[in-house]
Design a protein around this motif. Structure first.
Motif, PDB file in Angstrom:
ATOM      1  N   ILE A 143      45.733  51.871  37.616  1.00 31.79           N
ATOM      2  CA  ILE A 143      46.903  51.013  37.400  1.00 31.79           C
ATOM      3  C   ILE A 143      47.591  50.480  38.781  1.00 31.79           C
ATOM      4  CG2 ILE A 143      49.399  51.117  36.742  1.00 31.79           C
ATOM      5  CD1 ILE A 143      47.868  53.050  34.314  1.00 31.79           C
ATOM      6  N   ALA A 144      47.464  51.199  39.701  1.00 34.51           N
ATOM      7  CA  ALA A 144      48.019  50.632  41.114  1.00 34.51           C
ATOM      8  C   ALA A 144      47.055  49.658  41.705  1.00 34.51           C
ATOM      9  CB  ALA A 144      48.280  51.547  42.244  1.00 34.51           C
ATOM     10  N   GLY A 145      45.867  49.714  41.327  1.00 38.57           N
ATOM     11  CA  GLY A 145      44.896  48.658  41.746  1.00 38.57           C
ATOM     12  C   GLY A 145      44.913  47.420  40.857  1.00 38.57           C
ATOM     13  N   TYR A 146      45.153  47.727  39.704  1.00 35.97           N
ATOM     14  CA  TYR A 146      45.298  46.631  38.515  1.00 35.97           C
ATOM     15  C   TYR A 146      46.658  45.800  38.970  1.00 35.97           C
ATOM     16  CZ  TYR A 146      41.377  47.685  35.298  1.00 35.97           C
ATOM     17  OH  TYR A 146      40.264  47.783  34.893  1.00 35.97           O
ATOM     18  N   ALA A 147      47.527  46.457  39.269  1.00 34.70           N
ATOM     19  CA  ALA A 147      48.885  45.794  39.774  1.00 34.70           C
ATOM     20  C   ALA A 147      48.960  45.057  40.798  1.00 34.70           C
ATOM     21  CB  ALA A 147      49.929  47.011  39.843  1.00 34.70           C
ATOM     22  N   ARG A 148      47.983  45.692  41.816  1.00 35.33           N
ATOM     23  CA  ARG A 148      47.699  44.729  43.249  1.00 35.33           C
ATOM     24  C   ARG A 148      47.049  43.477  42.792  1.00 35.33           C
ATOM     25  NH1 ARG A 148      47.380  49.895  45.976  1.00 35.33           N
ATOM     26  NH2 ARG A 148      45.302  50.069  45.267  1.00 35.33           N
ATOM     27  N   ASN A 149      46.040  43.578  41.866  1.00 31.99           N
ATOM     28  CA  ASN A 149      45.385  42.468  41.546  1.00 31.99           C
ATOM     29  C   ASN A 149      46.306  41.323  40.958  1.00 31.99           C
ATOM     30  OD1 ASN A 149      42.976  43.110  42.463  1.00 31.99           O
ATOM     31  ND2 ASN A 149      42.119  44.134  40.375  1.00 31.99           N
ATOM     32  N   ALA A 150      47.287  41.884  40.254  1.00 30.57           N
ATOM     33  CA  ALA A 150      48.106  41.006  39.530  1.00 30.57           C
ATOM     34  C   ALA A 150      48.981  40.333  40.351  1.00 30.57           C
ATOM     35  CB  ALA A 150      48.939  41.817  38.392  1.00 30.57           C
ATOM     36  N   LYS A 151      49.500  41.102  41.661  1.00 30.64           N
ATOM     37  CA  LYS A 151      50.392  40.772  42.456  1.00 30.64           C
ATOM     38  C   LYS A 151      49.595  39.480  43.402  1.00 30.64           C
ATOM     39  CE  LYS A 151      53.829  41.474  45.686  1.00 30.64           C
ATOM     40  NZ  LYS A 151      54.159  42.291  46.833  1.00 30.64           N
ATOM     41  N   GLU A 152      48.379  39.782  43.558  1.00 30.70           N
ATOM     42  CA  GLU A 152      47.535  38.692  44.407  1.00 30.70           C
ATOM     43  C   GLU A 152      47.450  37.643  43.546  1.00 30.70           C
ATOM     44  OE1 GLU A 152      44.234  40.711  46.106  1.00 30.70           O
ATOM     45  OE2 GLU A 152      45.323  42.316  46.787  1.00 30.70           O
ATOM     46  N   ALA A 153      47.247  37.625  42.262  1.00 35.04           N
ATOM     47  CA  ALA A 153      47.087  36.497  41.427  1.00 35.04           C
ATOM     48  C   ALA A 153      48.473  35.604  41.494  1.00 35.04           C
ATOM     49  CB  ALA A 153      46.561  36.869  40.301  1.00 35.04           C
ATOM     50  N   GLY A 154      49.369  36.163  41.834  1.00 35.46           N
ATOM     51  CA  GLY A 154      50.654  35.628  41.719  1.00 35.46           C
ATOM     52  C   GLY A 154      51.814  35.934  40.658  1.00 35.46           C
ATOM     53  N   LEU A 155      51.385  36.968  39.663  1.00 34.54           N
ATOM     54  CA  LEU A 155      52.179  37.430  38.802  1.00 34.54           C
ATOM     55  C   LEU A 155      53.421  38.009  39.119  1.00 34.54           C
ATOM     56  CD1 LEU A 155      49.478  36.607  37.566  1.00 34.54           C
ATOM     57  CD2 LEU A 155      49.771  38.355  35.852  1.00 34.54           C
ATOM     58  N   ASP A 156      54.279  38.224  38.136  1.00 35.67           N
ATOM     59  CA  ASP A 156      55.478  38.728  38.444  1.00 35.67           C
ATOM     60  C   ASP A 156      55.716  40.342  38.272  1.00 35.67           C
ATOM     61  OD1 ASP A 156      56.863  36.020  38.501  1.00 35.67           O
ATOM     62  OD2 ASP A 156      56.185  35.905  36.599  1.00 35.67           O
ATOM     63  N   GLY A 157      54.956  40.962  37.512  1.00 38.30           N
ATOM     64  CA  GLY A 157      54.721  42.293  37.056  1.00 38.30           C
ATOM     65  C   GLY A 157      53.587  42.680  36.345  1.00 38.30           C
ATOM     66  N   VAL A 158      53.788  44.077  35.873  1.00 34.74           N
ATOM     67  CA  VAL A 158      52.796  44.626  34.993  1.00 34.74           C
ATOM     68  C   VAL A 158      53.403  45.432  33.894  1.00 34.74           C
ATOM     69  CG1 VAL A 158      50.776  44.652  36.697  1.00 34.74           C
ATOM     70  CG2 VAL A 158      52.595  46.625  36.164  1.00 34.74           C
TER      71      VAL A 158
END
Ligand code: C5P
Length: 236
Positions: A143-158
């Motif tokens: 989950i932490a890894g997927y969240a980092r991917n989401a952040k790198e893609a510019g998303l606001d959260g998970v």
């Protein structure tokens, strides 16, 4: 946006949803429109609830090739919504494409809805993660890894379980949103959910928004159940 409780309006029709929301009188809870309601009632349900004054999380969990997701998000952005989501498993490229589509489709002068990514469904157990999804890392690492991917893609959260909210904040910072279904009380069953906890515990761990369906929609007194959850989560 302030911390709040979002009610999952998992009903098959507009009529059933409006009858449920009527019980709240003048109150306008933050609501989630998921697949059942969106597919059953059609996109008009979004406008209907918006016109009544509800804030809306459109939970359609897009997961497809980047170009398809980008174009779908462009269309969804025309709807007046506050939050929308994709599956982080679609990759950083897909999430970035979703964000691009949302930016392209948001009308002038309107704020872009928050874009968040589902990490692992709260119904997925650690066992299923290993045995069926073939992910050998721990749930928290995944989950932490997927969240980092989401952040790198510019998303606001998970979207994650409240149990993982602290790990998400540690990986991505306090400002990165943790939107958490998987809310249950110890005295009731978990239904098909696996990684669950209470509203109070979710607040302590760091959730920004808790999403609650059946513990409110199937309660004898849904309004009282909503107020109880809100009191415990926001202190109001
Ligand atoms: O009834 P219940 O409280 O389990 O409802 C939870 C809601 O949150 C459902 O509408 C479900 O689709 C949604 N959800 C979830 N887990 C995720 C993402 C969304 O349970 N990871």
């Amino acid at each position: 946006m302030e911390k709040d409780v979002i009610i999952a309006c998992d009903f098959p029709s507009q009529e059933a949803t409006l009858a449920f929301l009527e019980r709240f009188g003048d109150e306008r809870p933050f609501v989630k429109i998921g697949m059942e309601l969106f597919y059953g009632a059609g996109p008009d349900i979004v406008k209907k609830l918006r016109d009544r004054g509800h804030r809306i999380f459109l939970d359609l969990k897009l997961h497809d090739i980047p170009n398809t997701v980008r174009k779908a998000m462009r269309v969804l952005a025309a709807q007046d919504i506050d939050m929308v989501n994709v599956h982080a498993a679609g990759t950083r490229e897909m999430m970035a494409a979703a964000l691009q589509g949302l930016n392209e489709g948001t009308p002038e002068g309107r704020k872009r809805p928050y874009l968040i990514a589902v990490t692992q469904l709260t119904s997925t157990s650690p066992q299923a993660l290993a045995d069926q999804l073939y992910i050998s890392r721990s749930m928290e690492d995944t989950i932490a890894g997927y969240a980092r991917n989401a952040k790198e893609a510019g998303l606001d959260g998970v979207v994650c379980s409240p149990l993982e909210a602290a790990a998400v904040k540690k990986a991505c910072g306090q400002e990165f949103l943790a939107v958490t279904p998987g809310i249950r009380y110890p005295d009731t069953g978990a239904d098909d959910q696996s990684r669950v906890t209470t509203p109070e515990r979710a607040r302590q761990i760091g959730s920004d928004f808790i999403v609650i369906g059946r513990p409110i929609t199937a309660a004898d007194d849904p309004v009282a159940a909503y107020h109880k959850a809100r009191r415990e989560f926001t202190g109001k």
